[in-house]
Design a protein around this motif. Sequence first.
Motif, PDB file in Angstrom:
ATOM      1  N   GLN A   1       8.818  31.932 -17.615  1.00  0.00           N
ATOM      2  CA  GLN A   1       7.944  30.900 -18.185  1.00  0.00           C
ATOM      3  C   GLN A   1       6.541  30.994 -17.610  1.00  0.00           C
ATOM      4  O   GLN A   1       5.543  30.865 -18.332  1.00  0.00           O
ATOM      5  CB  GLN A   1       8.528  29.510 -17.903  1.00  0.00           C
ATOM      6  N   ALA A   2       6.429  31.217 -16.292  1.00  0.00           N
ATOM      7  CA  ALA A   2       5.125  31.309 -15.646  1.00  0.00           C
ATOM      8  C   ALA A   2       4.296  32.439 -16.249  1.00  0.00           C
ATOM      9  O   ALA A   2       3.088  32.300 -16.475  1.00  0.00           O
ATOM     10  CB  ALA A   2       5.296  31.515 -14.147  1.00  0.00           C
ATOM     11  N   ASN A   3       4.928  33.569 -16.526  1.00  0.00           N
ATOM     12  CA  ASN A   3       4.233  34.705 -17.122  1.00  0.00           C
ATOM     13  C   ASN A   3       3.870  34.443 -18.579  1.00  0.00           C
ATOM     14  O   ASN A   3       2.755  34.737 -19.014  1.00  0.00           O
ATOM     15  CB  ASN A   3       5.102  35.964 -17.027  1.00  0.00           C
ATOM     16  N   GLN A   4       4.814  33.896 -19.339  1.00  0.00           N
ATOM     17  CA  GLN A   4       4.582  33.715 -20.768  1.00  0.00           C
ATOM     18  C   GLN A   4       3.457  32.723 -21.058  1.00  0.00           C
ATOM     19  O   GLN A   4       2.726  32.872 -22.030  1.00  0.00           O
ATOM     20  CB  GLN A   4       5.876  33.253 -21.433  1.00  0.00           C
ATOM     21  N   LEU A   5       3.294  31.735 -20.198  1.00  0.00           N
ATOM     22  CA  LEU A   5       2.265  30.735 -20.436  1.00  0.00           C
ATOM     23  C   LEU A   5       0.848  31.280 -20.232  1.00  0.00           C
ATOM     24  O   LEU A   5      -0.122  30.636 -20.616  1.00  0.00           O
ATOM     25  CB  LEU A   5       2.491  29.520 -19.534  1.00  0.00           C
ATOM     26  N   LEU A   6       0.740  32.453 -19.619  1.00  0.00           N
ATOM     27  CA  LEU A   6      -0.578  33.085 -19.482  1.00  0.00           C
ATOM     28  C   LEU A   6      -1.009  33.804 -20.750  1.00  0.00           C
ATOM     29  O   LEU A   6      -2.173  34.182 -20.880  1.00  0.00           O
ATOM     30  CB  LEU A   6      -0.577  34.071 -18.309  1.00  0.00           C
ATOM     31  N   GLU A   7      -0.068  34.014 -21.667  1.00  0.00           N
ATOM     32  CA  GLU A   7      -0.396  34.697 -22.913  1.00  0.00           C
ATOM     33  C   GLU A   7      -1.171  33.758 -23.845  1.00  0.00           C
ATOM     34  O   GLU A   7      -0.683  32.666 -24.159  1.00  0.00           O
ATOM     35  CB  GLU A   7       0.876  35.167 -23.605  1.00  0.00           C
ATOM     36  N   PRO A   8      -2.353  34.126 -24.290  1.00  0.00           N
ATOM     37  CA  PRO A   8      -3.137  33.253 -25.176  1.00  0.00           C
ATOM     38  C   PRO A   8      -2.395  32.861 -26.445  1.00  0.00           C
ATOM     39  O   PRO A   8      -2.623  31.787 -27.003  1.00  0.00           O
ATOM     40  CB  PRO A   8      -4.376  34.101 -25.495  1.00  0.00           C
ATOM     41  N   SER A   9      -1.486  33.740 -26.915  1.00  0.00           N
ATOM     42  CA  SER A   9      -0.760  33.449 -28.154  1.00  0.00           C
ATOM     43  C   SER A   9       0.352  32.433 -27.955  1.00  0.00           C
ATOM     44  O   SER A   9       0.958  31.975 -28.924  1.00  0.00           O
ATOM     45  CB  SER A   9      -0.164  34.739 -28.723  1.00  0.00           C
ATOM     46  N   ASN A  10       0.641  32.079 -26.709  1.00  0.00           N
ATOM     47  CA  ASN A  10       1.758  31.179 -26.429  1.00  0.00           C
ATOM     48  C   ASN A  10       1.306  29.740 -26.168  1.00  0.00           C
ATOM     49  O   ASN A  10       1.927  29.031 -25.383  1.00  0.00           O
ATOM     50  CB  ASN A  10       2.553  31.689 -25.213  1.00  0.00           C
ATOM     51  N   VAL A  11       0.230  29.316 -26.822  1.00  0.00           N
ATOM     52  CA  VAL A  11      -0.212  27.933 -26.686  1.00  0.00           C
ATOM     53  C   VAL A  11       0.865  27.013 -27.251  1.00  0.00           C
ATOM     54  O   VAL A  11       1.214  27.104 -28.422  1.00  0.00           O
ATOM     55  CB  VAL A  11      -1.544  27.697 -27.421  1.00  0.00           C
ATOM     56  N   ASN A  12       1.402  26.154 -26.402  1.00  0.00           N
ATOM     57  CA  ASN A  12       2.533  25.321 -26.808  1.00  0.00           C
ATOM     58  C   ASN A  12       2.608  24.136 -25.869  1.00  0.00           C
ATOM     59  O   ASN A  12       2.658  24.301 -24.656  1.00  0.00           O
ATOM     60  CB  ASN A  12       3.830  26.139 -26.742  1.00  0.00           C
ATOM     61  N   LEU A  13       2.603  22.925 -26.432  1.00  0.00           N
ATOM     62  CA  LEU A  13       2.630  21.724 -25.612  1.00  0.00           C
ATOM     63  C   LEU A  13       4.038  21.251 -25.288  1.00  0.00           C
ATOM     64  O   LEU A  13       4.205  20.221 -24.644  1.00  0.00           O
ATOM     65  CB  LEU A  13       1.864  20.604 -26.310  1.00  0.00           C
ATOM     66  N   VAL A  14       5.038  21.987 -25.705  1.00  0.00           N
ATOM     67  CA  VAL A  14       6.424  21.607 -25.443  1.00  0.00           C
ATOM     68  C   VAL A  14       6.942  22.377 -24.239  1.00  0.00           C
ATOM     69  O   VAL A  14       6.858  23.595 -24.189  1.00  0.00           O
ATOM     70  CB  VAL A  14       7.319  21.888 -26.667  1.00  0.00           C
ATOM     71  N   THR A  15       7.478  21.675 -23.269  1.00  0.00           N
ATOM     72  CA  THR A  15       8.039  22.318 -22.085  1.00  0.00           C
ATOM     73  C   THR A  15       9.439  22.838 -22.377  1.00  0.00           C
ATOM     74  O   THR A  15      10.281  22.114 -22.919  1.00  0.00           O
ATOM     75  CB  THR A  15       8.088  21.326 -20.911  1.00  0.00           C
ATOM     76  N   GLN A  16       9.676  24.089 -22.008  1.00  0.00           N
ATOM     77  CA  GLN A  16      10.992  24.681 -22.199  1.00  0.00           C
ATOM     78  C   GLN A  16      12.011  24.057 -21.241  1.00  0.00           C
ATOM     79  O   GLN A  16      11.705  23.823 -20.073  1.00  0.00           O
ATOM     80  CB  GLN A  16      10.921  26.187 -21.928  1.00  0.00           C
ATOM     81  N   ILE A  17      13.194  23.793 -21.742  1.00  0.00           N
ATOM     82  CA  ILE A  17      14.314  23.388 -20.890  1.00  0.00           C
ATOM     83  C   ILE A  17      15.134  24.648 -20.652  1.00  0.00           C
ATOM     84  O   ILE A  17      15.811  25.136 -21.555  1.00  0.00           O
ATOM     85  CB  ILE A  17      15.183  22.293 -21.545  1.00  0.00           C
ATOM     86  N   ILE A  18      15.042  25.215 -19.452  1.00  0.00           N
ATOM     87  CA  ILE A  18      15.714  26.485 -19.173  1.00  0.00           C
ATOM     88  C   ILE A  18      17.222  26.308 -19.241  1.00  0.00           C
ATOM     89  O   ILE A  18      17.747  25.207 -19.093  1.00  0.00           O
ATOM     90  CB  ILE A  18      15.278  27.043 -17.816  1.00  0.00           C
ATOM     91  N   SER A  19      17.925  27.404 -19.448  1.00  0.00           N
ATOM     92  CA  SER A  19      19.359  27.329 -19.744  1.00  0.00           C
ATOM     93  C   SER A  19      20.210  26.730 -18.633  1.00  0.00           C
ATOM     94  O   SER A  19      21.223  26.092 -18.934  1.00  0.00           O
ATOM     95  CB  SER A  19      19.884  28.734 -20.106  1.00  0.00           C
ATOM     96  N   PRO A  20      19.859  26.875 -17.323  1.00  0.00           N
ATOM     97  CA  PRO A  20      20.700  26.221 -16.300  1.00  0.00           C
ATOM     98  C   PRO A  20      20.376  24.734 -16.125  1.00  0.00           C
ATOM     99  O   PRO A  20      20.921  24.095 -15.220  1.00  0.00           O
ATOM    100  CB  PRO A  20      20.347  26.985 -15.010  1.00  0.00           C
ATOM    101  N   SER A  21      19.524  24.179 -16.969  1.00  0.00           N
ATOM    102  CA  SER A  21      19.102  22.792 -16.819  1.00  0.00           C
ATOM    103  C   SER A  21      19.486  21.998 -18.064  1.00  0.00           C
ATOM    104  O   SER A  21      20.218  22.474 -18.933  1.00  0.00           O
ATOM    105  CB  SER A  21      17.598  22.728 -16.555  1.00  0.00           C
ATOM    106  N   GLN A  22      18.972  20.780 -18.153  1.00  0.00           N
ATOM    107  CA  GLN A  22      19.212  19.920 -19.301  1.00  0.00           C
ATOM    108  C   GLN A  22      18.180  18.799 -19.280  1.00  0.00           C
ATOM    109  O   GLN A  22      17.288  18.784 -18.424  1.00  0.00           O
ATOM    110  CB  GLN A  22      20.624  19.325 -19.252  1.00  0.00           C
ATOM    111  N   VAL A  23      18.271  17.867 -20.229  1.00  0.00           N
ATOM    112  CA  VAL A  23      17.379  16.709 -20.261  1.00  0.00           C
ATOM    113  C   VAL A  23      18.037  15.562 -19.513  1.00  0.00           C
ATOM    114  O   VAL A  23      19.161  15.172 -19.815  1.00  0.00           O
ATOM    115  CB  VAL A  23      17.068  16.278 -21.710  1.00  0.00           C
ATOM    116  N   MET A  24      17.322  15.052 -18.523  1.00  0.00           N
ATOM    117  CA  MET A  24      17.714  13.820 -17.851  1.00  0.00           C
ATOM    118  C   MET A  24      16.475  12.922 -17.822  1.00  0.00           C
ATOM    119  O   MET A  24      15.376  13.372 -18.115  1.00  0.00           O
ATOM    120  CB  MET A  24      18.225  14.103 -16.431  1.00  0.00           C
TER     121      MET A  24
END
Length: 354
Positions: A85-108
């Motif tokens: 995620q840290a690397n991908q967010l540096l890509e100019p084409s990856n402008v996105n205001l939604v935070t990824q929920i990584i697979s070992p996690s969930q929404v709490m």
Amino acid sequence: MSVLKPKIMMLIGCLMTSSAMATEVEPYNKANAQQLKQSIYERTATATSAIERYQLAKSEAWLSYADHEYSEGGFTSAGKEAYIQANQLLEPSNVNLVTQIISPSQVMRRDLWWQIEYLKQRGALDVEPQALANAEVMLVWAAAEYCELGWRHAREHFISAERELQKVIYALPEEKPFLNWSETETPELSALNGKGCHGVNPDLWPLKPKTPVEPEVIDADVANVVVENVVHFAVDRAVLNTEGKRVLEQIANILAEYPDMNITLKGYTDIRASVAYNIALSQRRIDSVRDYLLEKGVNSSRITAEAKGKLEPQDDQKIEMAHAKSRRVVVYFNDAETNSITVQPQWRDLQIER
């Protein structure tokens, strides 16, 4: 305060999955992590938009997560995904205001996620992009800790996320804009997370609070002058920060416009320590405010003062926030001309204990 433009608002509802954002990422090691950190710092120094600063702050937060996982002696899947995620967010084409929920996690803590999306609508990206980004990543981190190790290990991270959100809330002109959250208007956790700790249901993510109604705009020709009249201080300190100085500069301008108006400075502390100590501390805070106003051209004869110490403490659900709000000097306008002055508090300069 500005709100997000319609084009930006569309990004909030557009979740880009990890596979859709796939880029080649160098394997994690200390050298690569340091190079990535340097890239983030360099980009941040030249960032010109709120969204870019937000993206870079989130990249830095994900990298901190990855660094922590690596330092624990075993690079887990959570650490690997955080590094991606840290690397991908540096890509100019990856402008996105939604935070990824990584697979070992969930929404709490749906309430906090709801606040985040609501605050984005209220202009939070413009005033506190870094704190907002930190809060989002910390919530993902907290849930991953909960999934792996239980509540005791997650608690500290949830508290950190709350503190970051408090920074955002008090940086906005309106106080406590999160109080409209309704549990019944958001999906259940079971629907958001599915079974177990395996990411989030993309059809229901992110949470979508109702767009707030903008306040009625009052004609400037008939409106009173509105001036913020409170500045705050750090624990055991009497030093003004940048935001506090801006508040006093506005007050100095008002006093220049109304040369017959006088003011009273009332200084306060939080409720800790002795009465005598706090009276002296509140006087030092008054002196700091008085000295700054004198520098801005206000005549000392127009200023009176009262050191109140720990009287009239402020309230808040969080004790550290109550303390921060209590450490203050309030400016009172004394003369009849105040019929044309409306005073209001501000929270941007709050200095919260860590």
